[in-house]
Design a protein around this motif. Structure first.
Motif, PDB file in Angstrom:
ATOM      1  N   ILE A 182       7.552   6.447   9.665  1.00  0.00           N
ATOM      2  CA  ILE A 182       6.952   5.792   8.507  1.00  0.00           C
ATOM      3  C   ILE A 182       5.502   5.482   8.850  1.00  0.00           C
ATOM      4  O   ILE A 182       5.174   5.101   9.984  1.00  0.00           O
ATOM      5  N   GLY A 183       4.613   5.712   7.885  1.00  0.00           N
ATOM      6  CA  GLY A 183       3.213   5.470   8.164  1.00  0.00           C
ATOM      7  C   GLY A 183       2.346   5.805   6.968  1.00  0.00           C
ATOM      8  O   GLY A 183       2.830   6.111   5.869  1.00  0.00           O
ATOM      9  N   GLN A 184       1.052   5.746   7.207  1.00  0.00           N
ATOM     10  CA  GLN A 184       0.101   6.060   6.153  1.00  0.00           C
ATOM     11  C   GLN A 184       0.163   7.556   5.825  1.00  0.00           C
ATOM     12  O   GLN A 184       0.415   8.391   6.692  1.00  0.00           O
ATOM     13  N   PRO A 185      -0.037   7.938   4.564  1.00  0.00           N
ATOM     14  CA  PRO A 185       0.109   9.342   4.151  1.00  0.00           C
ATOM     15  C   PRO A 185      -0.736  10.303   4.970  1.00  0.00           C
ATOM     16  O   PRO A 185      -0.280  11.397   5.323  1.00  0.00           O
ATOM     17  N   TYR A 186      -1.968   9.910   5.307  1.00  0.00           N
ATOM     18  CA  TYR A 186      -2.829  10.829   6.058  1.00  0.00           C
ATOM     19  C   TYR A 186      -2.230  11.144   7.425  1.00  0.00           C
ATOM     20  O   TYR A 186      -2.177  12.304   7.844  1.00  0.00           O
ATOM     21  N   GLN A 187      -1.782  10.080   8.134  1.00  0.00           N
ATOM     22  CA  GLN A 187      -1.225  10.290   9.457  1.00  0.00           C
ATOM     23  C   GLN A 187       0.076  11.094   9.391  1.00  0.00           C
ATOM     24  O   GLN A 187       0.324  11.964  10.233  1.00  0.00           O
ATOM     25  N   THR A 198       0.861  -1.195   0.000  1.00  0.00           N
ATOM     26  CA  THR A 198       0.000   0.000   0.000  1.00  0.00           C
ATOM     27  C   THR A 198       0.893   1.240   0.000  1.00  0.00           C
ATOM     28  O   THR A 198       2.078   1.195   0.350  1.00  0.00           O
ATOM     29  N   HIS A 199       0.269   2.341  -0.395  1.00  0.00           N
ATOM     30  CA  HIS A 199       1.021   3.607  -0.443  1.00  0.00           C
ATOM     31  C   HIS A 199       1.415   4.011   0.979  1.00  0.00           C
ATOM     32  O   HIS A 199       0.565   4.226   1.839  1.00  0.00           O
ATOM     33  N   THR A 200       2.708   4.122   1.197  1.00  0.00           N
ATOM     34  CA  THR A 200       3.249   4.471   2.513  1.00  0.00           C
ATOM     35  C   THR A 200       4.187   5.666   2.348  1.00  0.00           C
ATOM     36  O   THR A 200       4.773   5.870   1.277  1.00  0.00           O
ATOM     37  N   MET A 201       4.314   6.428   3.411  1.00  0.00           N
ATOM     38  CA  MET A 201       5.146   7.639   3.341  1.00  0.00           C
ATOM     39  C   MET A 201       6.212   7.595   4.426  1.00  0.00           C
ATOM     40  O   MET A 201       5.936   7.235   5.570  1.00  0.00           O
ATOM     41  N   LEU A 202       7.430   7.947   4.036  1.00  0.00           N
ATOM     42  CA  LEU A 202       8.563   8.001   4.940  1.00  0.00           C
ATOM     43  C   LEU A 202       8.905   9.477   5.183  1.00  0.00           C
ATOM     44  O   LEU A 202       9.123  10.234   4.241  1.00  0.00           O
ATOM     45  N   LEU A 203       8.945   9.893   6.454  1.00  0.00           N
ATOM     46  CA  LEU A 203       9.206  11.289   6.831  1.00  0.00           C
ATOM     47  C   LEU A 203      10.606  11.403   7.423  1.00  0.00           C
ATOM     48  O   LEU A 203      10.931  10.726   8.402  1.00  0.00           O
ATOM     49  N   LEU A 204      11.441  12.221   6.816  1.00  0.00           N
ATOM     50  CA  LEU A 204      12.778  12.510   7.331  1.00  0.00           C
ATOM     51  C   LEU A 204      12.850  14.009   7.638  1.00  0.00           C
ATOM     52  O   LEU A 204      12.767  14.840   6.720  1.00  0.00           O
ATOM     53  N   GLN A 216      21.663  20.327   1.353  1.00  0.00           N
ATOM     54  CA  GLN A 216      20.225  20.596   1.309  1.00  0.00           C
ATOM     55  C   GLN A 216      19.601  19.959   2.539  1.00  0.00           C
ATOM     56  O   GLN A 216      19.691  18.747   2.730  1.00  0.00           O
ATOM     57  N   ILE A 217      18.992  20.794   3.389  1.00  0.00           N
ATOM     58  CA  ILE A 217      18.376  20.284   4.615  1.00  0.00           C
ATOM     59  C   ILE A 217      16.975  20.858   4.725  1.00  0.00           C
ATOM     60  O   ILE A 217      16.809  22.069   4.870  1.00  0.00           O
ATOM     61  N   TYR A 218      15.984  20.005   4.620  1.00  0.00           N
ATOM     62  CA  TYR A 218      14.620  20.415   4.908  1.00  0.00           C
ATOM     63  C   TYR A 218      13.770  19.173   5.096  1.00  0.00           C
ATOM     64  O   TYR A 218      14.240  18.033   4.946  1.00  0.00           O
ATOM     65  N   LEU A 219      12.528  19.380   5.462  1.00  0.00           N
ATOM     66  CA  LEU A 219      11.609  18.272   5.709  1.00  0.00           C
ATOM     67  C   LEU A 219      11.360  17.525   4.396  1.00  0.00           C
ATOM     68  O   LEU A 219      10.929  18.120   3.408  1.00  0.00           O
ATOM     69  N   ASN A 220      11.628  16.221   4.388  1.00  0.00           N
ATOM     70  CA  ASN A 220      11.517  15.431   3.155  1.00  0.00           C
ATOM     71  C   ASN A 220      10.486  14.327   3.343  1.00  0.00           C
ATOM     72  O   ASN A 220      10.505  13.605   4.344  1.00  0.00           O
ATOM     73  N   LEU A 221       9.568  14.216   2.401  1.00  0.00           N
ATOM     74  CA  LEU A 221       8.534  13.177   2.408  1.00  0.00           C
ATOM     75  C   LEU A 221       8.805  12.239   1.236  1.00  0.00           C
ATOM     76  O   LEU A 221       8.795  12.659   0.076  1.00  0.00           O
ATOM     77  N   VAL A 222       9.054  10.979   1.547  1.00  0.00           N
ATOM     78  CA  VAL A 222       9.411   9.987   0.526  1.00  0.00           C
ATOM     79  C   VAL A 222       8.276   8.968   0.419  1.00  0.00           C
ATOM     80  O   VAL A 222       7.874   8.360   1.413  1.00  0.00           O
ATOM     81  N   ASN A 223       7.756   8.817  -0.776  1.00  0.00           N
ATOM     82  CA  ASN A 223       6.669   7.851  -1.028  1.00  0.00           C
ATOM     83  C   ASN A 223       7.267   6.490  -1.381  1.00  0.00           C
ATOM     84  O   ASN A 223       8.134   6.379  -2.264  1.00  0.00           O
ATOM     85  N   ILE A 224       6.803   5.469  -0.691  1.00  0.00           N
ATOM     86  CA  ILE A 224       7.254   4.103  -0.974  1.00  0.00           C
ATOM     87  C   ILE A 224       6.040   3.170  -0.971  1.00  0.00           C
ATOM     88  O   ILE A 224       4.997   3.500  -0.409  1.00  0.00           O
ATOM     89  N   THR A 225       6.229   1.990  -1.603  1.00  0.00           N
ATOM     90  CA  THR A 225       5.204   0.933  -1.576  1.00  0.00           C
ATOM     91  C   THR A 225       5.893  -0.363  -1.173  1.00  0.00           C
ATOM     92  O   THR A 225       6.487  -1.066  -2.013  1.00  0.00           O
TER      93      THR A 225
END
Length: 694
Positions: free
Chosen positions: A198-203, A118-124, A161-170
């Motif tokens: 790491i979690g669901q995109p909405y959360q 499922t579509h999952t998002m990784l937040l760094l 380059q340093i900023y909030l990064n959202l990485v989409n993974i499946t």
């Protein structure tokens, strides 16, 4: 309809308030949006122990079975900066890790089955200063350009380059193998020093919204609103510079808060250079400090020392110049020194100036002191927060907001007092206008009186000159005539002797007149020096009685001396006098008494009394009177007898008319008063007083 300045301010404030209300309403509506039915799983935090390989940029291929144990490393806590950490003998030979270098992080995590495929998002949140990330052997993203060096090589140079990064993974499996290559050659923080989730995109997006949008956007909005509000008031007024400085502080703090937000700034300017943003971020810190100390200097110019203020301004501008010129690699390493500089500068304005405000009871002193202490505590707190010594939230923006709101309240209070004073002045002006006509009439009457007095003085001056010319002209004519007579040969010796006697009499008169004029002028201008001495009244009265008694007796008259000392007063009363001048006064009064006394048998009375003062019952005075039984003075002439050139002509004697004027000046120099009482045809009493020395 004409809109005045305060109405314009009210309209502007209302407009800004509506904008803020719309902004807050939008944010709260977004916050209240219901979550999708399947969005129930909270994000998984990847904080904890990660494998760590110092000085190596490893890819998934380097962790295959064939590579085996070729890449030994240690473990490190995520999130944290690797700088200064000692991770064991296998890492950097057991020495503390430096700020700059490269490393590889690796961890493995198990995700719930419902997130597989499922579509999952990784937040760094913060990885510095460039990185690449692999998940299950697949390169899924990164920021900047990773390089083992800052200089150009075959592999290229690092681009930070340093900023909030959202990485989409499946994810294809329930177990994820995450590898992160990190190079840091540009920033004081190194490695993974921010959260990874790491979690669901909405959360994930809800977490980003709550932490990076909701809080910071509202805070930035408040700063912007307060800054624009005071800037508009200044533009309407253009006189009160403290409004401009307050607006400057608010807007620079708002801009710095935006630059610190890793999500908003790149959402607005996604192509912005990290180096440029770092220069701006650190520069805004010192620009905000400069505008704030200028605000305090403007508000409390009597409490802020000018020399200290100028020194701090120079130090602040030098720090700003340093941040602008040197690269981030250098100025980020001096973060601790910059913090100390700011704390020292703010410490003076907060503690010293705040203490003076409290001591001098200036308006808002207690609020100022509390807000100033709070902001210093917040700076120290955030210093430990940025250096990862504690886990907390930023306090400086809220402390700054509270401080600025306090200053805004104080400025508003000053404006309120200013309006109250204006209203009172307007009310007073109306009262003045209502009474203006009466006051103009009153001033006109006073001016007429002054003009009349001036005319009188001018007439008196003219009369004075005429009197002088007359009193000197007549004797001079006589002198001229006598000299002409002396030239006649027909005069015998006795006749010449008689003419010569007349001539000398007239010359003596002229000399006495000139002497009296000279003496009166010196008395009136206070140029005649008095030889003051303290004398007992009893002794002085005995001297006067003896001296003037003989003088009067030599002229065939008699003097009766009376000295009274009531038992209620001190018998040894002392007066401070100039003996010669006082003798001159009595000489003049007794001479006048004999001149205007037609009966040579009538005695002259010299009366002396020590008594309580008539004008001030708490003091005593020596009262001296000369009484004669002569022709007297008409009542209408009594107010004039002490004026210059006033004479009483009885057909027998004459004078210059300056004697009593001289007596008046001498007595007044002694601190006393002189006066006269008379009845026409019965005689006169001339008296004067001298204060008793207590």
């Amino acid at each position: 309809m004409v809109i005045n300045r305060w109405q314009r301010i009210l309209l502007v404030s209302l407009g800004i308030g509506i904008c803020v209300a719309i902004l807050v309403g939008t944010v709260m509506a977004a916050q209240a949006t219901p979550a999708p039915a399947n969005a129930v799983q909270s994000p998984i935090s990847l904080s904890g122990q990660w494998q760590f390989y110092w000085g190596q940029l490893l890819s998934p291929a380097d962790f295959t079975t064939s590579s085996g144990v070729a890449h030994k490393g240690g473990t490190i806590t995520v999130p944290s900066s690797w700088a200064g950490q000692v991770l064991g003998s296998n890492v950097n030979a057991g020495q503390p890790l430096p700020y700059f270098g490269v490393a590889t992080y690796r961890t493995q995590v198990v995700i719930p089955p419902d997130q597989v495929r499922t579509h999952t998002m990784l937040l760094l949140e913060s990885v510095g200063s460039a990185y690449r990330i692999w998940v299950n052997g697949e390169l899924v993203g990164g920021l900047g350009v990773v390089s083992p060096s800052t200089h150009a090589t075959d592999n290229g140079a690092e681009i930070p380059q340093i900023y909030l990064n959202l990485v989409n993974i499946t994810p294809k499996t329930g177990q994820l193998d995450i590898i992160v290559q990190v190079s840091n050659h540009s920033f004081r923080e190194s490695g993974i020093f921010g959260d990874i989730e790491i979690g669901q995109p909405y959360q994930i997006m809800k977490h980003v919204f709550n932490r990076y949008v909701l809080q910071d956007l509202l805070l930035i909005g408040v700063f912007v609103v307060v800054g624009l509000y005071h800037a508009m008031i200044y533009l309407l007024n253009r006189r009160d510079s403290e409004l401009l400085w307050l607006a400057g502080v608010c807007l620079t703090v708002a801009l710095r808060a935006l630059l610190l937000n890793k999500f908003l700034v790149y959402s607005i300017v996604p192509e912005a250079s990290w180096t440029l943003l770092m220069h701006m971020q650190y520069s805004m810190k010192f620009i905000a400090l400069f505008t704030y100390i200028q605000l305090i200097r403007t508000l409390y110019r009597y409490e802020v020392n000018d020399v200290v203020h100028k020194v701090f301004v120079v130090v602040n501008l030098l720090a700003l110049l340093y941040v602008v010129i040197v690269p981030p690699r250098m100025f980020t390493l001096t973060f601790n020194i910059q913090t100390v500089i700011m704390v020292v500068i703010l410490g003076y304005y907060f503690l010293v100036v705040g203490y003076l405000l409290l001591v001098r009871k200036r308006e808002g002193a207690q609020l100022n002191l509390v807000s100033m202490l709070f902001i210093i505590v917040a700076i120290i707190h955030d210093f430990y927060l940025y250096t990862n010594k504690i886990q907390s939230v930023q306090m400086v923006p809220y402390a700054i907001l509270m401080t600025l709101l306090v200053q805004a309240i104080i400025i508003s209070y000053r404006y309120t007092r200013f309006q109250q004073r204006n209203a009172q002045l307007a009310h007073d002006l109306q009262d003045v206008n209502r009474n203006l006509e009466a006051k103009v009439t009153e001033r006109t009457d006073a001016l007429n009186v002054s003009n009349a007095q001036l005319v009188t003085l001018t007439n008196q001056r003219s009369q004075l000159m005429a009197n002088i010319a007359h009193d000197m002209g007549s004797p001079l004519t006589g002198v001229k005539l006598s000299l002409h007579v002396l030239t006649e040969d027909s005069l015998n010796h006795q006749e010449k002797h008689d003419v010569f006697g007349v001539l000398m009499t007239r010359i003596d008169y002229i000399k006495n007149l000139v002497d009296d004029l000279f003496r009166l002028a010196k008395l009136e201008s206070r140029q005649l020096e008095f030889a003051w001495e303290h004398v007992a009244v009893a002794d002085l009265n005995a001297e006067l009685s003896d001296y003037f008694g003989q003088l009067v007796h030599a002229q065939g008259r008699s003097l009766i001396s009376e000295h009274l000392v009531p038992h209620t007063f001190h018998a040894d009363a002392i007066v401070c006098i100039d003996r010669q001048q006082l003798y001159r006064v009595l000489q003049n009064l007794i001479d006048n008494a004999m001149k205007y006394n037609t009966d040579p048998q009538a005695p002259i009375i010299l009366r002396s009394v020590v008594r309580q003062s008539i004008t001030d019952v708490t003091h005593y005075e020596w009262y001296v009177a000369v009484v004669d039984h002569g022709i007297g003075i008409a009542q209408e002439h009594l107010p004039l007898i002490f004026e210059r050139f006033y004479t009483r002509s009885n057909g027998l004697v004459g004078g210059s008319g300056l004697g009593l004027a001289i007596c008046k000046e001498i007595v007044e120099r002694h601190g006393g008063v002189i006066g006269a009482q008379s009845t026409l045809g019965q005689g006169s009493t001339f008296f004067f007083t001298v204060p008793i020395v207590e």
